[in-house]
Design a protein around this motif. Structure first.
Motif, mmCIF file in Angstrom:
data_model
loop_
_atom_site.group_PDB
_atom_site.id
_atom_site.type_symbol
_atom_site.label_atom_id
_atom_site.label_comp_id
_atom_site.label_asym_id
_atom_site.label_seq_id
_atom_site.Cartn_x
_atom_site.Cartn_y
_atom_site.Cartn_z
ATOM 1 N N GLY A 155 1.261 -11.664 12.277
ATOM 2 C CA GLY A 155 0.492 -11.585 11.022
ATOM 3 C C GLY A 155 -0.176 -10.233 10.850
ATOM 4 O O GLY A 155 -0.188 -9.658 9.755
ATOM 5 N N LEU A 156 -0.740 -9.706 11.939
ATOM 6 C CA LEU A 156 -1.335 -8.369 11.875
ATOM 7 C C LEU A 156 -0.287 -7.298 11.600
ATOM 8 O O LEU A 156 -0.553 -6.310 10.911
ATOM 9 C CB LEU A 156 -2.061 -8.059 13.190
ATOM 10 N N SER A 157 0.921 -7.499 12.123
ATOM 11 C CA SER A 157 1.994 -6.536 11.856
ATOM 12 C C SER A 157 2.353 -6.529 10.377
ATOM 13 O O SER A 157 2.573 -5.464 9.782
ATOM 14 C CB SER A 157 3.236 -6.888 12.697
ATOM 15 N N TYR A 158 2.415 -7.734 9.772
ATOM 16 C CA TYR A 158 2.706 -7.799 8.344
ATOM 17 C C TYR A 158 1.606 -7.101 7.533
ATOM 18 O O TYR A 158 1.880 -6.328 6.602
ATOM 19 C CB TYR A 158 2.840 -9.258 7.890
ATOM 20 N N PHE A 159 0.337 -7.401 7.874
ATOM 21 C CA PHE A 159 -0.780 -6.764 7.175
ATOM 22 C C PHE A 159 -0.728 -5.242 7.323
ATOM 23 O O PHE A 159 -0.971 -4.495 6.376
ATOM 24 C CB PHE A 159 -2.112 -7.290 7.722
ATOM 25 N N LEU A 160 -0.398 -4.804 8.525
ATOM 26 C CA LEU A 160 -0.360 -3.359 8.777
ATOM 27 C C LEU A 160 0.748 -2.683 7.966
ATOM 28 O O LEU A 160 0.547 -1.595 7.420
ATOM 29 C CB LEU A 160 -0.161 -3.102 10.270
ATOM 30 N N LEU A 161 1.899 -3.326 7.870
ATOM 31 C CA LEU A 161 2.991 -2.753 7.079
ATOM 32 C C LEU A 161 2.640 -2.695 5.592
ATOM 33 O O LEU A 161 2.931 -1.703 4.913
ATOM 34 C CB LEU A 161 4.272 -3.574 7.296
ATOM 35 N N ILE A 167 -9.924 2.159 1.374
ATOM 36 C CA ILE A 167 -9.741 0.762 1.767
ATOM 37 C C ILE A 167 -8.406 0.561 2.477
ATOM 38 O O ILE A 167 -8.307 -0.174 3.470
ATOM 39 C CB ILE A 167 -9.850 -0.150 0.527
ATOM 40 N N SER A 168 -7.345 1.231 2.002
ATOM 41 C CA SER A 168 -6.026 1.063 2.617
ATOM 42 C C SER A 168 -6.027 1.554 4.057
ATOM 43 O O SER A 168 -5.481 0.889 4.960
ATOM 44 C CB SER A 168 -4.976 1.831 1.799
ATOM 45 N N ILE A 185 -6.315 0.736 10.096
ATOM 46 C CA ILE A 185 -6.971 0.937 11.394
ATOM 47 C C ILE A 185 -7.541 -0.365 11.921
ATOM 48 O O ILE A 185 -7.551 -0.620 13.144
ATOM 49 C CB ILE A 185 -8.070 2.007 11.251
ATOM 50 N N SER A 186 -8.015 -1.229 11.016
ATOM 51 C CA SER A 186 -8.526 -2.533 11.451
ATOM 52 C C SER A 186 -7.409 -3.368 12.077
ATOM 53 O O SER A 186 -7.614 -4.057 13.082
ATOM 54 C CB SER A 186 -9.143 -3.283 10.263
ATOM 55 N N MET A 212 -3.051 6.654 17.398
ATOM 56 C CA MET A 212 -4.432 7.023 17.122
ATOM 57 C C MET A 212 -4.710 8.480 17.486
ATOM 58 O O MET A 212 -5.535 9.149 16.866
ATOM 59 C CB MET A 212 -5.385 6.116 17.895
ATOM 60 N N LEU A 213 -3.999 8.981 18.503
ATOM 61 C CA LEU A 213 -4.155 10.391 18.845
ATOM 62 C C LEU A 213 -3.648 11.281 17.713
ATOM 63 O O LEU A 213 -4.307 12.255 17.323
ATOM 64 C CB LEU A 213 -3.395 10.689 20.139
ATOM 65 N N ILE A 214 -2.483 10.945 17.154
ATOM 66 C CA ILE A 214 -1.955 11.696 16.006
ATOM 67 C C ILE A 214 -2.885 11.560 14.804
ATOM 68 O O ILE A 214 -3.180 12.538 14.099
ATOM 69 C CB ILE A 214 -0.541 11.195 15.649
#
Length: 509
Positions: A273-279, A310-311, A316-317, A435-437
């Motif tokens: 679910g987090l992967s879908y939100f992230l995409l 917001i995006s 990052i969240s 996160m480094l990039i």
């Protein structure tokens, strides 16, 4: 006057059998003294006695007034009471040539026109001097040229007309600046500066161009200022827009791949679910770059920063939630782990909502207090109006970026600590690189953003958005797509948990 009367009396053809007499009084160019003289003539004694004629020596025929019409008119009013002519009526018609051959006449006011004679004083080489008559000018008539010598000598022996000024004339686009301590004919020609112009020769001052206009290169006219903003027709704007659209298609394609393989272990790992939100959030990050291109308006100025803020916080969240999931997954495999630990898997989802809600609150406060607006910068670049978005409350803008940086730093720290946890597919390593990039891009963004103006400032922000979004996409999802598409044999539970590798090691022993 005496000479003229004597000439008339001595000439038998002018007034035969008539002898003229005269009495002359000096008015001294005063009307009152002229009237007093007229009254003396009427009284025929030295003292003026109105309405009395003390002597009868001769007959008064008329009175010739002063050269000034003001004095003559004052005398004419007095003489009119005693029925004596006003000679002005006749004098206006008089025209004759005197003995010198000069034409004598009077204007409609009875005044003799002013005659000017132009003479050139010439210093000769032998030490003598002479006067050369160049011409005569009469009031009410054109030049009567009576040149006796076509050559005019000027000071210094020059035969050409010298310039009456010591400086050349100032052309349009310049203004005259007096030279300190010099005559008024000495000046410097200074180019009109800034938004000023002059369209006249020898202008003493420059004028400001109307609002929205700018002087041309010569400063002798005004033209409309050119508008500068990052447009789709601009090569830079068109290139960035193309990258934004292509970039948005990549996470969309990956999302389709994940949905088709939603039951595979690689997709289920670390909360699909987090992967879908992230995409979805990455798609929005790529597309929000399009709001930065085109003519800025008040509504686009508000939407571009709000959507961007917001995006990215949503992205990052989700990354932070995935990092926490790695830690939860590792803890659940420990010997002392118990069932309630799996309940903590809901924590990442709640964390995403809370972190995103905080950014929403920051953006709403920003819009309510001092929202971004479209601004025309007329001073930063000569001849160009920079159409840009004023961020309004800069504190709110930097708070939005600062909050985003805080979440990115926290995600990097947790992922870095969890990078060595056991597991064949430890997502913490990928998150650490992403996160480094992300951090490098946005740390470099700040000085670049503050040192540019106009469309290049907007291009810097778009580049940072595209670069950081691509870093997240490549580091987190490309390895998974590689396994799903090219190495499906690795897409199983044993490989992900590392059990297959452990079994191989036992067989080798």
């Amino acid at each position: 006057m005496v000479y003229a009367i004597n000439e008339i009396n001595e000439n038998p053809e002018l007034l035969p059998n008539i002898t003229l007499g005269f009495r002359i009084y000096d008015s001294c160019y005063k009307e009152t003294q002229a009237v007093e003289g007229a009254m003396r003539i009427l009284s025929e004694i030295q003292k003026a006695i109105p309405n009395y004629r003390c002597e009868n020596i001769s007959k008064l025929v008329g009175l010739i007034g002063d050269l000034q019409s003001s004095s003559s008119l004052a005398v004419a009013r007095i003489l009119g009471l005693y029925r004596f002519p006003q000679l002005l009526h006749y004098i206006k018609r008089v025209q004759f040539n005197n003995t010198a051959g000069q034409k004598v006449f009077f204007n409609e006011f009875g005044d003799q026109p002013l005659t000017l004679e132009y003479v050139n004083w010439q210093a000769l080489p032998n030490g003598t001097s002479r006067y050369v008559n160049l011409g005569i000018s009469m009031e009410g008539s054109e030049w009567g040229v009576t040149r006796s010598n076509n050559t005019i000598f000027w000071s210094g022996g020059y035969t050409e007309v010298p310039s009456s000024i010591c400086s050349e004339r100032c052309p349009p686009g310049y203004r005259k600046a007096p030279q300190k301590g010099q005559p008024v004919c000495c000046f410097d020609c200074l180019l009109c500066s800034g938004e000023e112009f002059s369209n006249e020769t020898d202008s003493t001052s420059c004028m400001k161009c109307p609002d929205g206009m700018w002087p041309n290169e010569r400063h002798d006219d005004c033209r409309f200022k050119s508008l500068e903003f990052l447009s789709y027709e601009d090569p830079l704007g068109g290139t960035l827009a193309a990258f934004s659209i292509v970039g948005a298609l990549l996470p969309l394609s990956i999302l389709v791949i994940f949905l088709k393989n939603s039951e595979t272990p690689i997709v289920k790992a670390n909360n699909r679910g987090l992967s879908y939100f992230l995409l979805v959030a990455l798609i929005l990050c790529y597309l929000c770059s399009l709001l930065f291109i085109g003519h800025p308006l008040n509504i686009t100025c508000i939407l571009r920063q709000i959507t961007f803020g917001i995006s990215f916080v949503l992205c990052i969240s989700c990354v932070l939630g995935k990092t926490i999931m790695v830690v939860i997954a590792f803890n659940s495999t420990q010997p002392k782990s118990n069932r309630p630990m799996w309940l903590n898997s809901r924590v990442p989802n709640t964390l995403v909502l809370v972190c995103t809600a905080i950014q929403v609150i920051i953006c709403i406060s920003w819009i309510s207090h001092s929202p971004p607006f479209q601004n025309n910068d007329r001073t930063s670049k000569l001849g160009t109006i920079i159409v840009e978005c004023n961020e309004g409350a800069l504190v709110a803008f930097w708070c939005m970026l600062g909050y985003m940086g805080l979440l990115a730093t926290l995600s990097f720290a947790l992922a870095y600590l969890a990078r060595k946890l056991p597991g064949s597919f430890n997502e913490a390593k990928l998150i650490t690189f992403s996160m480094l990039i992300f951090g490098v891009v946005w740390v470099s963004f700040i000085p670049a953003y503050l040192s540019t103006r106009g469309k290049y400032m907007v291009a810097v922000e778009i580049f940072a958005i595209l670069s950081s979004s691509s870093g997240l996409l490549v580091c987190i999802f490309i390895p998974k797509c590689y396994i799903i598409i090219l190495r499906p044999e690795m897409n199983n539970k044993e490989f992900l948990t590392g059990k297959r590798k452990a079994q191989k090691n036992k067989l080798k022993r």
